[in-house]
Structure formats: C-alpha cells, structure tokens
Scaffold this motif. Structure first.
Motif, mmCIF file in Angstrom:
data_model
loop_
_atom_site.group_PDB
_atom_site.id
_atom_site.type_symbol
_atom_site.label_atom_id
_atom_site.label_comp_id
_atom_site.label_asym_id
_atom_site.label_seq_id
_atom_site.Cartn_x
_atom_site.Cartn_y
_atom_site.Cartn_z
ATOM 1 N N ILE A 244 0.847 -1.110 -0.043
ATOM 2 C CA ILE A 244 -0.116 -0.219 0.022
ATOM 3 C C ILE A 244 0.945 1.214 -0.094
ATOM 4 C CG2 ILE A 244 -1.945 1.230 1.308
ATOM 5 C CD1 ILE A 244 -2.748 -1.414 0.178
ATOM 6 N N TYR A 245 0.832 2.251 -1.058
ATOM 7 C CA TYR A 245 1.388 3.593 -0.986
ATOM 8 C C TYR A 245 0.439 4.564 -0.640
ATOM 9 C CZ TYR A 245 4.818 1.020 -3.768
ATOM 10 O OH TYR A 245 5.741 -0.040 -4.208
ATOM 11 N N VAL A 246 0.871 5.253 0.375
ATOM 12 C CA VAL A 246 -0.103 6.074 1.282
ATOM 13 C C VAL A 246 0.819 7.536 1.064
ATOM 14 C CG1 VAL A 246 -0.844 7.308 3.400
ATOM 15 C CG2 VAL A 246 -1.016 4.704 2.532
ATOM 16 N N GLN A 247 0.108 8.529 0.502
ATOM 17 C CA GLN A 247 0.637 9.901 0.560
ATOM 18 C C GLN A 247 -0.153 10.815 1.940
ATOM 19 O OE1 GLN A 247 0.975 12.438 -3.005
ATOM 20 N NE2 GLN A 247 2.398 11.083 -3.745
ATOM 21 N N ALA A 248 0.500 11.492 2.630
ATOM 22 C CA ALA A 248 -0.133 12.398 3.864
ATOM 23 C C ALA A 248 0.617 13.778 3.943
ATOM 24 C CB ALA A 248 -0.067 11.399 5.107
ATOM 25 N N ARG A 249 -0.022 14.490 4.689
ATOM 26 C CA ARG A 249 0.691 15.753 5.091
ATOM 27 C C ARG A 249 1.819 15.407 5.748
ATOM 28 N NH1 ARG A 249 -4.177 16.970 7.533
ATOM 29 N NH2 ARG A 249 -3.204 17.393 9.420
ATOM 30 N N GLU A 250 2.803 16.316 5.218
ATOM 31 C CA GLU A 250 4.147 16.153 5.945
ATOM 32 C C GLU A 250 4.154 16.502 7.547
ATOM 33 O OE1 GLU A 250 6.973 18.221 3.850
ATOM 34 O OE2 GLU A 250 7.060 17.219 2.104
ATOM 35 N N ASP A 251 3.312 17.453 7.817
ATOM 36 C CA ASP A 251 3.363 17.550 9.240
ATOM 37 C C ASP A 251 2.729 16.556 10.235
ATOM 38 O OD1 ASP A 251 0.795 18.173 8.158
ATOM 39 O OD2 ASP A 251 0.377 19.896 9.439
ATOM 40 N N ALA A 252 1.841 15.781 9.575
ATOM 41 C CA ALA A 252 1.275 14.559 10.176
ATOM 42 C C ALA A 252 1.845 13.141 9.752
ATOM 43 C CB ALA A 252 -0.331 14.714 10.141
ATOM 44 N N LEU A 253 2.861 13.192 9.134
ATOM 45 C CA LEU A 253 3.500 11.881 8.449
ATOM 46 C C LEU A 253 3.710 10.883 9.485
ATOM 47 C CD1 LEU A 253 3.955 11.152 5.705
ATOM 48 C CD2 LEU A 253 6.353 11.608 5.814
ATOM 49 N N GLU A 254 4.338 11.401 10.622
ATOM 50 C CA GLU A 254 4.644 10.158 11.762
ATOM 51 C C GLU A 254 3.377 9.987 12.339
ATOM 52 O OE1 GLU A 254 6.227 13.111 11.341
ATOM 53 O OE2 GLU A 254 8.293 12.847 10.943
ATOM 54 N N ASP A 255 2.375 10.839 12.670
ATOM 55 C CA ASP A 255 1.083 10.325 13.084
ATOM 56 C C ASP A 255 0.379 9.170 12.254
ATOM 57 O OD1 ASP A 255 1.555 11.813 15.349
ATOM 58 O OD2 ASP A 255 0.365 13.602 14.380
ATOM 59 N N VAL A 256 0.736 9.446 10.969
ATOM 60 C CA VAL A 256 -0.220 8.451 10.118
ATOM 61 C C VAL A 256 0.714 7.299 10.165
ATOM 62 C CG1 VAL A 256 -0.539 7.952 7.655
ATOM 63 C CG2 VAL A 256 -1.230 10.404 8.648
ATOM 64 N N ARG A 257 1.933 7.267 10.153
ATOM 65 C CA ARG A 257 2.684 5.834 10.183
ATOM 66 C C ARG A 257 2.161 5.004 11.631
ATOM 67 N NH1 ARG A 257 8.192 4.603 12.441
ATOM 68 N NH2 ARG A 257 8.964 3.091 10.877
ATOM 69 N N ALA A 258 2.019 5.860 12.399
ATOM 70 C CA ALA A 258 1.752 5.191 13.725
ATOM 71 C C ALA A 258 0.497 4.383 13.827
ATOM 72 C CB ALA A 258 1.678 6.277 14.961
ATOM 73 N N VAL A 259 -0.579 4.955 13.161
ATOM 74 C CA VAL A 259 -1.977 4.395 13.013
ATOM 75 C C VAL A 259 -2.060 3.332 11.700
ATOM 76 C CG1 VAL A 259 -2.925 6.372 14.350
ATOM 77 C CG2 VAL A 259 -3.004 6.405 12.139
ATOM 78 N N LEU A 260 -1.229 3.599 10.828
ATOM 79 C CA LEU A 260 -1.497 3.053 9.652
ATOM 80 C C LEU A 260 -1.714 1.241 9.751
ATOM 81 C CD1 LEU A 260 -2.058 3.222 6.486
ATOM 82 C CD2 LEU A 260 0.319 3.285 6.278
ATOM 83 N N PRO A 261 -0.787 0.706 10.332
ATOM 84 C CA PRO A 261 -1.075 -0.624 10.479
ATOM 85 C C PRO A 261 -2.267 -1.269 11.196
ATOM 86 C CG PRO A 261 1.295 -0.119 11.382
ATOM 87 C CD PRO A 261 0.493 1.230 11.222
ATOM 88 N N ALA A 262 -2.795 -0.381 12.062
ATOM 89 C CA ALA A 262 -4.111 -0.774 12.626
ATOM 90 C C ALA A 262 -5.191 -0.471 11.619
ATOM 91 C CB ALA A 262 -4.308 -0.138 13.949
ATOM 92 N N ALA A 263 -5.145 0.584 10.872
ATOM 93 C CA ALA A 263 -6.041 1.008 9.980
ATOM 94 C C ALA A 263 -6.091 -0.480 9.091
ATOM 95 C CB ALA A 263 -5.811 2.149 9.344
ATOM 96 N N LEU A 264 -5.001 -0.890 8.443
ATOM 97 C CA LEU A 264 -5.150 -1.796 7.319
ATOM 98 C C LEU A 264 -5.302 -3.393 7.968
ATOM 99 C CD1 LEU A 264 -1.670 -0.767 5.601
ATOM 100 C CD2 LEU A 264 -3.886 -0.370 4.858
ATOM 101 N N ASN A 265 -5.016 -3.596 9.158
ATOM 102 C CA ASN A 265 -5.237 -4.856 9.712
ATOM 103 C C ASN A 265 -5.535 -4.745 11.208
ATOM 104 O OD1 ASN A 265 -5.650 -7.558 10.045
ATOM 105 N ND2 ASN A 265 -3.427 -8.097 9.392
ATOM 106 N N PRO A 266 -6.924 -4.295 11.455
ATOM 107 C CA PRO A 266 -7.291 -4.269 12.842
ATOM 108 C C PRO A 266 -6.958 -5.385 13.680
ATOM 109 C CG PRO A 266 -8.786 -3.373 11.342
ATOM 110 C CD PRO A 266 -7.997 -4.251 10.681
ATOM 111 N N GLN A 267 -6.992 -6.410 13.150
ATOM 112 C CA GLN A 267 -7.048 -7.877 14.007
ATOM 113 C C GLN A 267 -5.456 -7.909 14.379
ATOM 114 O OE1 GLN A 267 -8.904 -7.935 11.334
ATOM 115 N NE2 GLN A 267 -10.812 -7.776 12.320
#
Length: 417
Positions: A244-267
C-alpha cells in the motif's frame, strides 16, 4: 454748583501685567511640510540619503527572496521524490503469509491526514520477452497488479506512452518500469507503430507505457504493471494487495505511520510494517530551518547598515543647519517643533528609501529567479519589513539628531552666522 467735569478714567491695570504669549501649535500637515521642505531644498543630499536606506532595504529583500526562491526549488525537487510517502506491507516470511484485506486502500484513505492511497499486488507470474524464451527465465522482474492511481501516489512520470487508465486496465495491457524496460529490450514506444508485446504466463500483453526512474519506489522500476481487473481475469489474481502506498500531509506523517498498521489490519496490526519517512523529508526539514535562520541574519545586517547611514546623514544635517535652527528658535519655535521637524525629515527619508528599495528588491528577485528557472518567492515578511523597517529605522536614526537640534539655544546656533 453742579460739577460737570467728566470723571477720570479708571487706570488700566492690565498694562502692568503683560499677557503671556503661547507658542503656535503646528498641525501635523505643517510638520510634514517642514520635513518635506528640508528634503526639497537639499535634493542631492536627500537622494543620496534615501539611496543608502534603499540599498539596505533592497539588499534585505534580495538576500531573503533569492535564497527563498532557490530553497523553494530545492524543496519542490525533494517533494517530487515523495517526501510525504509511506509504504506499508505485511511482514515477509510469515507462515502462513498474512494477506491484507482487499479493502485496504479504502481503509487507508479514511485516515484524516492521508491525501492519496494506492496499491500494487504481486501476481507471482513470469514475464518473458517472447514465448521462445526459457519459461523459467523471468529476468528478475515482478509482475504487479496495479491500480490506475498508482502513478500519482508514488510521484511517478511516464517516459513513453501512457499509464493504465479505466479504459485499459480491463484489457491485457502492461506498463514497464524503467529497469524492466531495459531488461526486456523495450526502451521507447514509437507513435504510429504497432506497440510491442510481452508474454506473461503464456498470455500476450501489449506494452502501452514506460516509466521514468522512481528513486523512492525502486521496486516498481523492476516491475511490469498490469491492470487490476486484467490481473484478476487473465492471471488469476485474488484481489489482495501486497503493498500500500500512502501520501499524507508532511506535518502529520509520523502520526499516520503510527496508526496505519491498525487501519490496514485491525486484528493483527503487528504483522504490518510501515516504512519510515524518507531521508529526503529529513533533508527538506533541515534545509528549511537552516536557510530560514540564515535569511533572518542577513536581513538584520542589511537593515542595520541602512539605519547607520540614515543616522549619520541626519547627524551631519543638524551640524550643517545650525543657523536655520537658530533662526527658527529666535522667531519663536520651541524645542518640540524643532524635534518634530528633524524627526519627520528622518522618517520621510527612510520611507522614500524603503519604498524604492522594496520595489528594486522585488524586481531583482523576480528577474533573477526567472533567469535561474526557480519559482519566484517574495517573503511577505520581507516586503512588510522593508517598509515597516524603514519607518522604524527613520525613527531610531532621527531621535538623537532631533534631540540634539532642539537643545541648541538661539545664540549658540546663530554664533556661526
């Protein structure tokens, strides 16, 4: 006998108490005219004084505008590399292998700061230049099912031909990565000539595009991209994305990286690995902070030089105009009016120089940036600081000379006449 003589007039007591004269209050318009009078009667000196401050302000605009334009060009190049891109995929070598949900792209897109998401999937197919090549020789190339919006998500560009779109993704068409095209011997697509074909798992696919290099997605350079739907119908693709390739706002890139695994595979979020932000982003942030500090320092030095020039000019002006000051004091001008005259003249000189310097600096910055092919950037603070700083410099530079002029007594000032 009636006294017909007129009574004597009462003595005029007011004659023995002279009325106290009050100095004439000058209106702001009168003070402005006095300031302009000093500039008008000494045009050459005024022009040279304004030139000094204008050079200082123009320098401030130029030393902030030109580096800012160069910085913006560098930042644009870094952004084009994909500084705001993250790459998520299952942790490799799992037994059994973990599969991302088919809805992973939509799940990633629902994260607030995410601006774009796309995906590819490994079809595990073998690609050959023709059906005469050894079936086991894949040239180290991967065949990936690709979504049509992949190119935007990885900041890629098409070198030749076109990318997959809704009208081609359902058909057996392929787009080659930069290295894949070289290994398959297909380096360009000539318009008007029949497009080349390649063999993927004994199915013929028509090559419709070749990509430019992708510095931050090198795995795609060694890949053959086929349409998502065509991969399912022709190659038996099961619909589960691999990356999965994701683009996000640069100021929130670290926050997106932190929540992305749970968003892609909650289990099982721990089985999803996400790439860290690229080194290009770190370089971009260092460039922004370093050059910004440099701009402030250069602007301060330029403004200080201009202020010293105005202060020197006004100090010399007081020395040269002692007779004028003495004459005005003898005619009734008080100290406040003398201070107002010289302070107004100093502010007007600085303002005229500031406006001229701002215009000169803006035009020079735009011209040089355009010549270099950079996007012209004129910092708003620099323009506002050009005029505002000129006013401040005029006040500061004129305070001491104005006070010195107001302390001269008429006799002291006229002593040189």
């Amino acid at each position: 006998m009636t006294d017909t003589s007129t009574p004597s007039a009462a003595p005029d007591r007011s004659a023995s108490f002279p009325t106290r004269t009050r100095p004439v209050r000058l209106a702001p318009a009168d003070v402005l005219r006095l300031g302009l009078l000093g500039i008008h009667t000494r045009k050459m000196r005024a022009a040279l004084s304004a030139l000094g401050i204008s050079i200082g302000i123009a320098t401030m605009i130029i030393v902030t505008g030109i580096p800012a334009s160069s910085q913006q060009a560098v930042l644009d190049q870094l952004s084009a590399l994909g500084t705001n891109m993250l790459r998520a995929q299952p942790i490799p070598d799992q037994d059994p292998p973990m599969l991302l949900p088919a809805e992973s792209v939509g799940m990633a897109s629902r994260i607030g700061p995410v601006t774009r998401a796309s995906a590819v999937a490994n079809t595990h197919a073998v690609v050959r230049r023709s059906d005469l090549v050894n079936p086991n020789d894949s040239s180290g190339l991967s065949v990936l099912a690709s979504r049509t919006d992949l190119l935007e998500a990885v900041n890629g560009r098409v070198r030749s031909g076109q990318f997959l779109d809704p009208s081609t993704e359902e058909f057996p068409t392929a787009v080659l990565g930069y290295l894949a095209a070289s290994r398959l011997g297909i380096t360009t697509l000539v318009p008007g000539q029949p497009p080349p074909q390649i063999n993927i798992d004994d199915h013929w696919f028509t090559v419709i595009g070749i990509l430019d290099p992708l510095p931050l997605a090198t795995d795609l350079e060694r890949s053959v991209l086929v349409g998502w739907d065509a991969a399912g119908t022709v190659l038996g693709f099961d619909g589960h994305p691999t990356v999965i390739y994701v683009q996000a706002r640069e100021d929130a890139l670290e926050d997106v990286r932190a929540v992305l695994p749970a968003a892609l595979n909650p289990q099982l979020p721990g089985l999803v690995q996400v790439s860290r932000p690229s080194d290009a982003l770190a370089a971009k942030r260092v460039t922004e902070s370093t050059l910004s500090a440099l701009f402030v320092g250069l602007a301060g030095v330029a403004l200080l030089v201009g202020g010293i020039g105005v202060a020197n000019t006004m100090f010399i002006s007081v020395l040269e105009r002692r007779r004028e000051i003495g004459l005005r004091r003898a005619l009734g001008a008080n100290r406040g009016q003398i201070r107002g005259q010289f302070l107004t003249e100093s502010v007007l000189l600085s303002t005229l120089g500031g406006v001229a310097g701002t215009v000169l600096g803006v035009l020079t910055t735009i011209g040089y940036a355009s010549y270099q092919g950079w996007p012209p950037v004129i910092p708003v603070l620099a323009v506002a600081g050009g005029i505002g700083g000129a006013l401040l410099v005029g006040v500061v530079a004129g305070v001491y000379p104005a006070i010195r002029a107001s302390r001269l007594t008429p006799t002291e000032a006229l002593a040189t006449v």
